[in-house]
Each structure stands twice: as structure tokens, then as C-alpha cells.
Motif scaffolding. Structure first.
Motif, PDB file in Angstrom:
ATOM      1  N   HIS A 137     -74.050   5.954  46.384  1.00  0.00           N
ATOM      2  CA  HIS A 137     -74.511   5.279  45.171  1.00  0.00           C
ATOM      3  C   HIS A 137     -75.224   6.290  44.290  1.00  0.00           C
ATOM      4  CE1 HIS A 137     -74.477   1.464  47.770  1.00  0.00           C
ATOM      5  NE2 HIS A 137     -73.523   1.323  46.863  1.00  0.00           N
ATOM      6  N   GLU A 138     -74.663   6.533  43.127  1.00  0.00           N
ATOM      7  CA  GLU A 138     -75.273   7.418  42.146  1.00  0.00           C
ATOM      8  C   GLU A 138     -75.339   6.695  40.809  1.00  0.00           C
ATOM      9  OE1 GLU A 138     -73.457  11.607  43.998  1.00  0.00           O
ATOM     10  OE2 GLU A 138     -72.962  11.019  41.956  1.00  0.00           O
ATOM     11  N   ASP A 139     -76.111   7.245  39.885  1.00  0.00           N
ATOM     12  CA  ASP A 139     -76.087   6.734  38.517  1.00  0.00           C
ATOM     13  C   ASP A 139     -74.796   7.186  37.850  1.00  0.00           C
ATOM     14  OD1 ASP A 139     -78.493   5.375  38.553  1.00  0.00           O
ATOM     15  OD2 ASP A 139     -79.648   7.153  38.031  1.00  0.00           O
ATOM     16  N   PRO A 140     -74.307   6.421  36.866  1.00  0.00           N
ATOM     17  CA  PRO A 140     -74.929   5.259  36.241  1.00  0.00           C
ATOM     18  C   PRO A 140     -74.561   3.954  36.941  1.00  0.00           C
ATOM     19  CG  PRO A 140     -72.928   5.768  35.070  1.00  0.00           C
ATOM     20  CD  PRO A 140     -73.065   6.820  36.151  1.00  0.00           C
ATOM     21  N   VAL A 141     -75.311   2.914  36.643  1.00  0.00           N
ATOM     22  CA  VAL A 141     -74.938   1.555  37.041  1.00  0.00           C
ATOM     23  C   VAL A 141     -73.854   1.069  36.078  1.00  0.00           C
ATOM     24  CG1 VAL A 141     -75.741  -0.826  37.251  1.00  0.00           C
ATOM     25  CG2 VAL A 141     -77.207   1.060  38.005  1.00  0.00           C
ATOM     26  N   VAL A 142     -72.798   0.482  36.625  1.00  0.00           N
ATOM     27  CA  VAL A 142     -71.674  -0.008  35.815  1.00  0.00           C
ATOM     28  C   VAL A 142     -71.670  -1.534  35.902  1.00  0.00           C
ATOM     29  CG1 VAL A 142     -69.200   0.120  35.374  1.00  0.00           C
ATOM     30  CG2 VAL A 142     -70.395   2.093  36.359  1.00  0.00           C
ATOM     31  N   LEU A 143     -72.269  -2.167  34.912  1.00  0.00           N
ATOM     32  CA  LEU A 143     -72.394  -3.620  34.922  1.00  0.00           C
ATOM     33  C   LEU A 143     -71.047  -4.298  34.678  1.00  0.00           C
ATOM     34  CD1 LEU A 143     -75.679  -3.994  32.833  1.00  0.00           C
ATOM     35  CD2 LEU A 143     -75.444  -4.091  35.330  1.00  0.00           C
ATOM     36  N   ASN A 144     -70.912  -5.507  35.206  1.00  0.00           N
ATOM     37  CA  ASN A 144     -69.686  -6.289  35.031  1.00  0.00           C
ATOM     38  C   ASN A 144     -69.787  -7.275  33.877  1.00  0.00           C
ATOM     39  OD1 ASN A 144     -68.219  -5.123  37.247  1.00  0.00           O
ATOM     40  ND2 ASN A 144     -69.628  -6.206  38.600  1.00  0.00           N
ATOM     41  N   PHE A 145     -70.670  -7.007  32.965  1.00  0.00           N
ATOM     42  CA  PHE A 145     -70.818  -7.754  31.720  1.00  0.00           C
ATOM     43  C   PHE A 145     -71.436  -6.804  30.710  1.00  0.00           C
ATOM     44  CE2 PHE A 145     -74.738  -8.062  34.022  1.00  0.00           C
ATOM     45  CZ  PHE A 145     -75.734  -7.998  33.067  1.00  0.00           C
ATOM     46  N   GLY A 146     -71.356  -7.154  29.436  1.00  0.00           N
ATOM     47  CA  GLY A 146     -71.923  -6.279  28.422  1.00  0.00           C
ATOM     48  C   GLY A 146     -71.372  -6.592  27.048  1.00  0.00           C
ATOM     49  N   LYS A 147     -71.795  -5.791  26.099  1.00  0.00           N
ATOM     50  CA  LYS A 147     -71.363  -5.949  24.712  1.00  0.00           C
ATOM     51  C   LYS A 147     -70.597  -4.711  24.282  1.00  0.00           C
ATOM     52  CE  LYS A 147     -73.175  -6.837  20.059  1.00  0.00           C
ATOM     53  NZ  LYS A 147     -74.417  -7.021  19.249  1.00  0.00           N
ATOM     54  N   LYS A 148     -69.436  -4.928  23.705  1.00  0.00           N
ATOM     55  CA  LYS A 148     -68.602  -3.805  23.265  1.00  0.00           C
ATOM     56  C   LYS A 148     -69.377  -2.891  22.326  1.00  0.00           C
ATOM     57  CE  LYS A 148     -64.255  -4.015  22.368  1.00  0.00           C
ATOM     58  NZ  LYS A 148     -63.757  -3.256  23.514  1.00  0.00           N
ATOM     59  N   GLY A 149     -69.148  -1.608  22.487  1.00  0.00           N
ATOM     60  CA  GLY A 149     -69.771  -0.614  21.607  1.00  0.00           C
ATOM     61  C   GLY A 149     -71.204  -0.279  21.949  1.00  0.00           C
ATOM     62  N   THR A 150     -71.689  -0.805  23.068  1.00  0.00           N
ATOM     63  CA  THR A 150     -73.068  -0.536  23.464  1.00  0.00           C
ATOM     64  C   THR A 150     -73.090   0.119  24.844  1.00  0.00           C
ATOM     65  OG1 THR A 150     -73.422  -2.664  24.576  1.00  0.00           O
ATOM     66  CG2 THR A 150     -73.826  -2.580  22.198  1.00  0.00           C
ATOM     67  N   GLY A 151     -74.244   0.615  25.200  1.00  0.00           N
ATOM     68  CA  GLY A 151     -74.411   1.201  26.527  1.00  0.00           C
ATOM     69  C   GLY A 151     -74.176   2.694  26.546  1.00  0.00           C
ATOM     70  N   LEU A 152     -74.249   3.251  27.725  1.00  0.00           N
ATOM     71  CA  LEU A 152     -74.111   4.694  27.927  1.00  0.00           C
ATOM     72  C   LEU A 152     -72.709   5.171  27.560  1.00  0.00           C
ATOM     73  CD1 LEU A 152     -75.922   6.984  29.253  1.00  0.00           C
ATOM     74  CD2 LEU A 152     -74.503   6.634  31.276  1.00  0.00           C
ATOM     75  N   PRO A 153     -72.591   6.288  26.850  1.00  0.00           N
ATOM     76  CA  PRO A 153     -71.262   6.838  26.564  1.00  0.00           C
ATOM     77  C   PRO A 153     -70.555   7.269  27.845  1.00  0.00           C
ATOM     78  CG  PRO A 153     -72.929   7.806  25.123  1.00  0.00           C
ATOM     79  CD  PRO A 153     -73.665   7.055  26.189  1.00  0.00           C
ATOM     80  N   ILE A 154     -69.252   7.061  27.890  1.00  0.00           N
ATOM     81  CA  ILE A 154     -68.427   7.549  28.994  1.00  0.00           C
ATOM     82  C   ILE A 154     -67.918   8.925  28.616  1.00  0.00           C
ATOM     83  CG2 ILE A 154     -66.355   7.119  30.369  1.00  0.00           C
ATOM     84  CD1 ILE A 154     -66.732   4.131  29.753  1.00  0.00           C
ATOM     85  N   VAL A 155     -68.158   9.896  29.475  1.00  0.00           N
ATOM     86  CA  VAL A 155     -67.813  11.284  29.154  1.00  0.00           C
ATOM     87  C   VAL A 155     -67.025  11.912  30.296  1.00  0.00           C
ATOM     88  CG1 VAL A 155     -69.856  11.546  27.693  1.00  0.00           C
ATOM     89  CG2 VAL A 155     -69.970  12.217  30.100  1.00  0.00           C
ATOM     90  N   PRO A 156     -66.243  12.975  29.999  1.00  0.00           N
ATOM     91  CA  PRO A 156     -65.528  13.677  31.066  1.00  0.00           C
ATOM     92  C   PRO A 156     -66.497  14.163  32.139  1.00  0.00           C
ATOM     93  CG  PRO A 156     -64.752  14.399  28.919  1.00  0.00           C
ATOM     94  CD  PRO A 156     -65.959  13.546  28.664  1.00  0.00           C
TER      95      PRO A 156
END
Length: 273
Positions: free
Chosen positions: A185-204
Motif C-alpha cells: 500500500h503506497e500513496d496515492p489513495v485512488v477513490l471510487n468516487f469523485g468529481k471529473k477534473g479534480t484531484g491529484l494529476p495522473i502522471v507517468p
């Protein structure tokens, strides 16, 4: 990924291409185990025997269980039946016709981990149970489709929840996906709900698990008396599919579904064919 191992914030460690190669070895065993369980999870077998099968399988593949002994967990894999949302322990329960069984495996090779889960239907199943399993599969794939460099984690969670609701189901919001690598278990937490366009950026460099738990009930949960199993509070059925994926600049690779042509299984998981 032509990057060096680095952090995008204080807690998230990005993986190099070499790191992903190590993780892929662990993910291969996860995938092979979950595929093989399709012929094992049948009415009449005890859940403890599924755990023993997994233990022998992992040993023969020269891997280790990342779950056994983790914070005291007694099993090799998590085996969650019917209304158990997660972290079920193999025991003397004999699987019955129509039971829904989720097996969640975390496997390590050379200090790197992969994680995956499949839900199986033992014997015959009602249309309602098939709808639930289909919803869980499609919710996972919806999360995978949004797990691209340039997107955000809110896009992943939003897509997962919308997919579940479209099938008349709910997500268990108290449980989430996560980063994985040297630790299970490492960061980030990947929630199964949310709002489009928000939250941590996904990066390579991100290596993540997408693992929505879907239920026919409210999505609220409680602990079982064994202090490990997490139960759907209204005792409705639940199902889960989980994969480990690696984000590259121009693509995302699903490491625990490497031998499965996902284009062929957009609507149903492989065991429905």
C-alpha cells in the motif's frame, strides 16, 4: 518511462521502467493465479482449501504472499463471500451453488508487489447476481480508461461511480485503490468516487490499483466479529475486480490483465464467456 525514480509530492514515489519490469513479474503470478482459480472456485469446496491452493500456487511460482502476516492477517489471499466486501479469511465455509466469491491476491517477487482481484460465481447464478458482477467488471474498466497521463484521480472515481449507478448498484466509498511497488500500500489513495477534473494529476511513473467494490446495497460497511472481514452493512451482495496498472507518457499498461484481450471483454468478465 524515461524518468528517474522521484517524488511528485512528499509521499508518492514514481516508478522507472526498470521498476515496472520488476512489478510486472509479480503481476504475472497474480494474473495466472486468478485465471487458474476459475476452475477451482466451485460449489462444494471450502474457502480454506482455496487459500491453500493459492499458497501452493504462489510458492511454485517462486513468489510470496504480500497479505499473509500483514498487520496480522492470517490468510494467503482474501476470500470474500456474498455480503463480505473485503478482507475475508478462508475457513471451513463450504461454497454453495450461486455463491459470489471474490479472491484478492497481493504477491511479491524480489521485493516488488502486484495486486489483483476477481469475483467468481459458483455454479448457477441469478440474473441479479450476474448484473452485479458485470457492474463490478465494467466499473473497474471505466476506472482503467481514465487512468491516463494528463487526467486526474477525480476522473477515475467519477467514472467508476457513474458506471456502478448505471447498473443500479453502489460503490463502497470507504474502500479504495492505492499506489503499489516496494510496499503493498503506497500513496496515492485512488477513490471510487469523485468529481471529473479534480484531484491529484495522473502522471507517468504512477503504478496504481483500480479496485472498486460494488454492491446491490447502500454501500455502507461494518466489521465482522473476526475483526478482519468487512461486511456490507445491509447484508446485500458485493463484487470486486481489481487490477494493477502502470502509467506511461503515451499509454497505460494493465499489468495484471496482460494475457487478456480487454477489447474482447468490454461487457462481461472472461468467466461469463
Amino acid at each position: 518511462m524515461d524518468i528517474h525514480r522521484k517524488k511528485i509530492n512528499e509521499n508518492i514515489v514514481l516508478k522507472t521502467s526498470l521498476d515496472v519490469m520488476h512489478i510486472k513479474k509479480a503481476c504475472k503470478i497474480v494474473e495466472d493465479l486468478l485465471i487458474s482459480l476459475g476452475s477451482i472456485v466451485k460449489p462444494g469446496i471450502k474457502t480454506i482449501d482455496i487459500d491453500k491452493y493459492a499458497e501452493d500456487f504462489i510458492f511454485k511460482k517462486k513468489g510470496i504472499s504480500g497479505l499473509k502476516g500483514y498487520m496480522g492477517f492470517p490468510g494467503t489471499v482474501c476470500i470474500s463471500v456474498n455480503n463480505v466486501a473485503a478482507h475475508g479469511i478462508g475457513n471451513d465455509y463450504i461454497i454453495k451453488d450461486g455463491d459470489i466469491i471474490t479472491v484478492d491476491a497481493t504477491i511479491g517477487v524480489d521485493g516488488w508487489y502486484g495486486d489483483g482481484a476477481w469475483t467468481y460465481i459458483a455454479g448457477e447464478a441469478t440474473s441479479e447476481k450476474k448484473r452485479l458482477v458485470k457492474a463490478a467488471w465494467q466499473a473497474m474498466l471505466a476506472g482503467v480508461a481514465e487512468s491516463l497521463a494528463g487526467k486526474k484521480l477525480g476522473d477515475v472515481g467519477s467514472s467508476i461511480k457513474k458506471t456502478a449507478l448505471r447498473h443500479g448498484c453502489n460503490v463502497v466509498e470507504d474502500l479504495a485503490g492505492h499506489g503499489i511497488g516496494r510496499k503493498i500500500h503506497e500513496d496515492p489513495v485512488v477513490l471510487n468516487f469523485g468529481k471529473k477534473g479534480t484531484g491529484l494529476p495522473i502522471v507517468p511513473g504512477m503504478v496504481l490499483t483500480i479496485e472498486p467494490i460494488i454492491t446491490l446495497g447502500s454501500g455502507k460497511v461494518r466489521f465482522h466479529s473476526d475483526k478482519w472481514s468487512i461486511i456490507i452493512a445491509d447484508n446485500k451482495l458485493s463484487a470486486q475486480f481489481e487490477c494493477t496498472l502502470a502509467v506511461f507518457r503515451n499509454q497505460t499498461d494493465v499489468l495484471t490483465l496482460n494475457s487478456i484481450n480487454l477489447q474482447k471483454y468490454i461487457d462481461f468478465p472472461p468467466m461469463f464467456q
